[in-house]
Scaffold this motif. Sequence first.
Motif, PDB file in Angstrom:
ATOM      1  N   GLN A 138      -6.788  25.270  -2.402  1.00  0.00           N
ATOM      2  CA  GLN A 138      -5.361  25.573  -2.382  1.00  0.00           C
ATOM      3  C   GLN A 138      -4.556  24.261  -2.465  1.00  0.00           C
ATOM      4  O   GLN A 138      -5.032  23.218  -2.006  1.00  0.00           O
ATOM      5  CB  GLN A 138      -5.014  26.311  -1.082  1.00  0.00           C
ATOM      6  N   PRO A 139      -3.299  24.317  -3.027  1.00  0.00           N
ATOM      7  CA  PRO A 139      -2.492  23.096  -3.142  1.00  0.00           C
ATOM      8  C   PRO A 139      -2.290  22.394  -1.798  1.00  0.00           C
ATOM      9  O   PRO A 139      -2.333  21.166  -1.727  1.00  0.00           O
ATOM     10  CB  PRO A 139      -1.146  23.615  -3.674  1.00  0.00           C
ATOM     11  N   GLN A 140      -2.114  23.152  -0.700  1.00  0.00           N
ATOM     12  CA  GLN A 140      -1.877  22.495   0.596  1.00  0.00           C
ATOM     13  C   GLN A 140      -3.102  21.711   1.069  1.00  0.00           C
ATOM     14  O   GLN A 140      -2.972  20.698   1.755  1.00  0.00           O
ATOM     15  CB  GLN A 140      -1.397  23.483   1.682  1.00  0.00           C
ATOM     16  N   THR A 141      -4.314  22.163   0.660  1.00  0.00           N
ATOM     17  CA  THR A 141      -5.541  21.434   1.011  1.00  0.00           C
ATOM     18  C   THR A 141      -5.528  20.072   0.329  1.00  0.00           C
ATOM     19  O   THR A 141      -5.887  19.053   0.913  1.00  0.00           O
ATOM     20  CB  THR A 141      -6.779  22.231   0.551  1.00  0.00           C
ATOM     21  N   MET A 142      -5.084  20.050  -0.941  1.00  0.00           N
ATOM     22  CA  MET A 142      -5.065  18.793  -1.692  1.00  0.00           C
ATOM     23  C   MET A 142      -4.013  17.846  -1.129  1.00  0.00           C
ATOM     24  O   MET A 142      -4.241  16.641  -1.016  1.00  0.00           O
ATOM     25  CB  MET A 142      -4.787  19.075  -3.166  1.00  0.00           C
ATOM     26  N   LEU A 143      -2.838  18.378  -0.749  1.00  0.00           N
ATOM     27  CA  LEU A 143      -1.777  17.545  -0.180  1.00  0.00           C
ATOM     28  C   LEU A 143      -2.225  16.930   1.140  1.00  0.00           C
ATOM     29  O   LEU A 143      -1.988  15.750   1.409  1.00  0.00           O
ATOM     30  CB  LEU A 143      -0.515  18.392   0.056  1.00  0.00           C
ATOM     31  N   TRP A 144      -2.873  17.727   1.968  1.00  0.00           N
ATOM     32  CA  TRP A 144      -3.345  17.266   3.279  1.00  0.00           C
ATOM     33  C   TRP A 144      -4.379  16.155   3.084  1.00  0.00           C
ATOM     34  O   TRP A 144      -4.413  15.178   3.810  1.00  0.00           O
ATOM     35  CB  TRP A 144      -3.907  18.473   4.044  1.00  0.00           C
ATOM     36  N   ARG A 145      -5.222  16.267   2.058  1.00  0.00           N
ATOM     37  CA  ARG A 145      -6.218  15.224   1.777  1.00  0.00           C
ATOM     38  C   ARG A 145      -5.520  13.930   1.369  1.00  0.00           C
ATOM     39  O   ARG A 145      -5.889  12.851   1.821  1.00  0.00           O
ATOM     40  CB  ARG A 145      -7.171  15.664   0.672  1.00  0.00           C
ATOM     41  N   GLN A 146      -4.465  14.044   0.522  1.00  0.00           N
ATOM     42  CA  GLN A 146      -3.738  12.840   0.092  1.00  0.00           C
ATOM     43  C   GLN A 146      -3.171  12.100   1.301  1.00  0.00           C
ATOM     44  O   GLN A 146      -3.239  10.884   1.402  1.00  0.00           O
ATOM     45  CB  GLN A 146      -2.595  13.222  -0.846  1.00  0.00           C
ATOM     46  N   TYR A 147      -2.643  12.885   2.251  1.00  0.00           N
ATOM     47  CA  TYR A 147      -2.067  12.287   3.457  1.00  0.00           C
ATOM     48  C   TYR A 147      -3.154  11.570   4.259  1.00  0.00           C
ATOM     49  O   TYR A 147      -2.985  10.427   4.674  1.00  0.00           O
ATOM     50  CB  TYR A 147      -1.407  13.378   4.311  1.00  0.00           C
ATOM     51  N   ARG A 148      -4.315  12.236   4.457  1.00  0.00           N
ATOM     52  CA  ARG A 148      -5.385  11.630   5.253  1.00  0.00           C
ATOM     53  C   ARG A 148      -5.952  10.393   4.557  1.00  0.00           C
ATOM     54  O   ARG A 148      -6.322   9.420   5.199  1.00  0.00           O
ATOM     55  CB  ARG A 148      -6.491  12.660   5.534  1.00  0.00           C
ATOM     56  N   ARG A 149      -5.979  10.414   3.221  1.00  0.00           N
ATOM     57  CA  ARG A 149      -6.478   9.246   2.475  1.00  0.00           C
ATOM     58  C   ARG A 149      -5.556   8.047   2.667  1.00  0.00           C
ATOM     59  O   ARG A 149      -6.014   6.937   2.910  1.00  0.00           O
ATOM     60  CB  ARG A 149      -6.559   9.575   0.991  1.00  0.00           C
ATOM     61  N   SER A 150      -4.234   8.287   2.568  1.00  0.00           N
ATOM     62  CA  SER A 150      -3.321   7.140   2.727  1.00  0.00           C
ATOM     63  C   SER A 150      -3.406   6.601   4.142  1.00  0.00           C
ATOM     64  O   SER A 150      -3.341   5.406   4.363  1.00  0.00           O
ATOM     65  CB  SER A 150      -1.867   7.482   2.390  1.00  0.00           C
ATOM     66  N   ARG A 151      -3.562   7.502   5.113  1.00  0.00           N
ATOM     67  CA  ARG A 151      -3.683   7.071   6.499  1.00  0.00           C
ATOM     68  C   ARG A 151      -4.952   6.242   6.685  1.00  0.00           C
ATOM     69  O   ARG A 151      -4.939   5.205   7.354  1.00  0.00           O
ATOM     70  CB  ARG A 151      -3.705   8.305   7.409  1.00  0.00           C
ATOM     71  N   ALA A 152      -6.069   6.680   6.058  1.00  0.00           N
ATOM     72  CA  ALA A 152      -7.339   5.941   6.177  1.00  0.00           C
ATOM     73  C   ALA A 152      -7.192   4.556   5.564  1.00  0.00           C
ATOM     74  O   ALA A 152      -7.693   3.564   6.091  1.00  0.00           O
ATOM     75  CB  ALA A 152      -8.462   6.720   5.503  1.00  0.00           C
ATOM     76  N   ARG A 153      -6.469   4.481   4.415  1.00  0.00           N
ATOM     77  CA  ARG A 153      -6.268   3.183   3.748  1.00  0.00           C
ATOM     78  C   ARG A 153      -5.450   2.252   4.632  1.00  0.00           C
ATOM     79  O   ARG A 153      -5.737   1.089   4.777  1.00  0.00           O
ATOM     80  CB  ARG A 153      -5.572   3.391   2.405  1.00  0.00           C
ATOM     81  N   LEU A 154      -4.413   2.821   5.251  1.00  0.00           N
ATOM     82  CA  LEU A 154      -3.538   2.054   6.138  1.00  0.00           C
ATOM     83  C   LEU A 154      -4.338   1.481   7.299  1.00  0.00           C
ATOM     84  O   LEU A 154      -4.215   0.318   7.649  1.00  0.00           O
ATOM     85  CB  LEU A 154      -2.432   2.980   6.659  1.00  0.00           C
ATOM     86  N   HIS A 155      -5.198   2.298   7.900  1.00  0.00           N
ATOM     87  CA  HIS A 155      -6.016   1.844   9.022  1.00  0.00           C
ATOM     88  C   HIS A 155      -6.968   0.745   8.570  1.00  0.00           C
ATOM     89  O   HIS A 155      -7.204  -0.209   9.287  1.00  0.00           O
ATOM     90  CB  HIS A 155      -6.813   3.019   9.612  1.00  0.00           C
ATOM     91  N   ALA A 156      -7.506   0.867   7.334  1.00  0.00           N
ATOM     92  CA  ALA A 156      -8.432  -0.136   6.811  1.00  0.00           C
ATOM     93  C   ALA A 156      -7.712  -1.469   6.675  1.00  0.00           C
ATOM     94  O   ALA A 156      -8.252  -2.528   6.999  1.00  0.00           O
ATOM     95  CB  ALA A 156      -9.001   0.316   5.480  1.00  0.00           C
ATOM     96  N   VAL A 157      -6.430  -1.451   6.213  1.00  0.00           N
ATOM     97  CA  VAL A 157      -5.650  -2.676   6.045  1.00  0.00           C
ATOM     98  C   VAL A 157      -5.382  -3.303   7.417  1.00  0.00           C
ATOM     99  O   VAL A 157      -5.506  -4.500   7.617  1.00  0.00           O
ATOM    100  CB  VAL A 157      -4.312  -2.354   5.330  1.00  0.00           C
ATOM    101  N   ARG A 158      -5.062  -2.440   8.409  1.00  0.00           N
ATOM    102  CA  ARG A 158      -4.730  -2.955   9.746  1.00  0.00           C
ATOM    103  C   ARG A 158      -5.938  -3.607  10.422  1.00  0.00           C
ATOM    104  O   ARG A 158      -5.776  -4.483  11.238  1.00  0.00           O
ATOM    105  CB  ARG A 158      -4.215  -1.810  10.621  1.00  0.00           C
ATOM    106  N   ARG A 159      -7.121  -3.087  10.118  1.00  0.00           N
ATOM    107  CA  ARG A 159      -8.330  -3.682  10.686  1.00  0.00           C
ATOM    108  C   ARG A 159      -8.486  -5.064  10.130  1.00  0.00           C
ATOM    109  O   ARG A 159      -9.027  -5.934  10.525  1.00  0.00           O
ATOM    110  CB  ARG A 159      -9.558  -2.851  10.310  1.00  0.00           C
TER     111      ARG A 159
END
Length: 261
Positions: free
Chosen positions: A240-261
């Motif tokens: 479903q489209p909301q599943t894909m949107l939620w994944r995009q959000y979690r991916r950007s958050r994971a990238r952000l955490h990787a940068v902060r580390r």
Amino acid sequence: MNPLAVLLYHTINDDPPSWVAPFSVSTRTFLGQLDAVVDSGRPIVTASQVVASRRGGPALPPDAVALTFDDGFRDFAHTVAPALAARSLPAALFVTTGALHPHRRSVLGDAPMLSMDDVVCLDQEGIEICSHAHVHEQLDTLPSQRITQELLIPKTILEEALGHAVSLYAYPYGYSSLEVRNQTRHTGYLGAFAVRNAFSPEDDDPYRIARLMVCRDTSPETFASWLSGTGAPTASAHEQPQTMLWRQYRRSRARLHAVRR
Ligand SMILES: [Zn+2]
């Protein structure tokens, strides 16, 4: 005919660590739920039968239910397995190999976990042993190489310990993407389970089979409604489209955490 209900449990524990408490079920409630499943008269099928049916193999008997347990908490050996054996019920245990006692390399919190010796015994007792990652990260937010590791490492470790093929996988937190599902297939898994909190339709994706998570807050009424084929949607075979949107959000958050580390 009721849609297939694949039930997902984590820990059956009367005094769970706080991080996992919302996903725990008390012993008394669990035993009552198993009796309700038996009393419903619905046939209990194995995870392998579910996957085979979703791959175009033999159809499941009408009104089938399947029992699955994720992570590999210690209570599976002393509470769950005896309760299943007493009722002659099959079940699948999805093991996070990096969380096994005493070698902890997973991101799961502290809790009493099974050892590999326990897993070998459970396999010999007829529990279907399956993979549930090594570190237990959200696969769909990882770079390609890390996805491969999370798929391949538990398969290799379990197959070496058990001496036979381990062909089923459950995604940590239920998350997958097209790439994750393709890699799961290429790694040699025959099928994989997601969460989705829905019944699994006959044409469900064999690499994204829907399950219903039983939690501390799952009321007796909700559990009973699942057994009567209501109280949850039947999953769509497509994302479903909301599943894909939620994944995009979690991916950007994971990238952000990787940068902060
Ligand atoms: Zn898990």
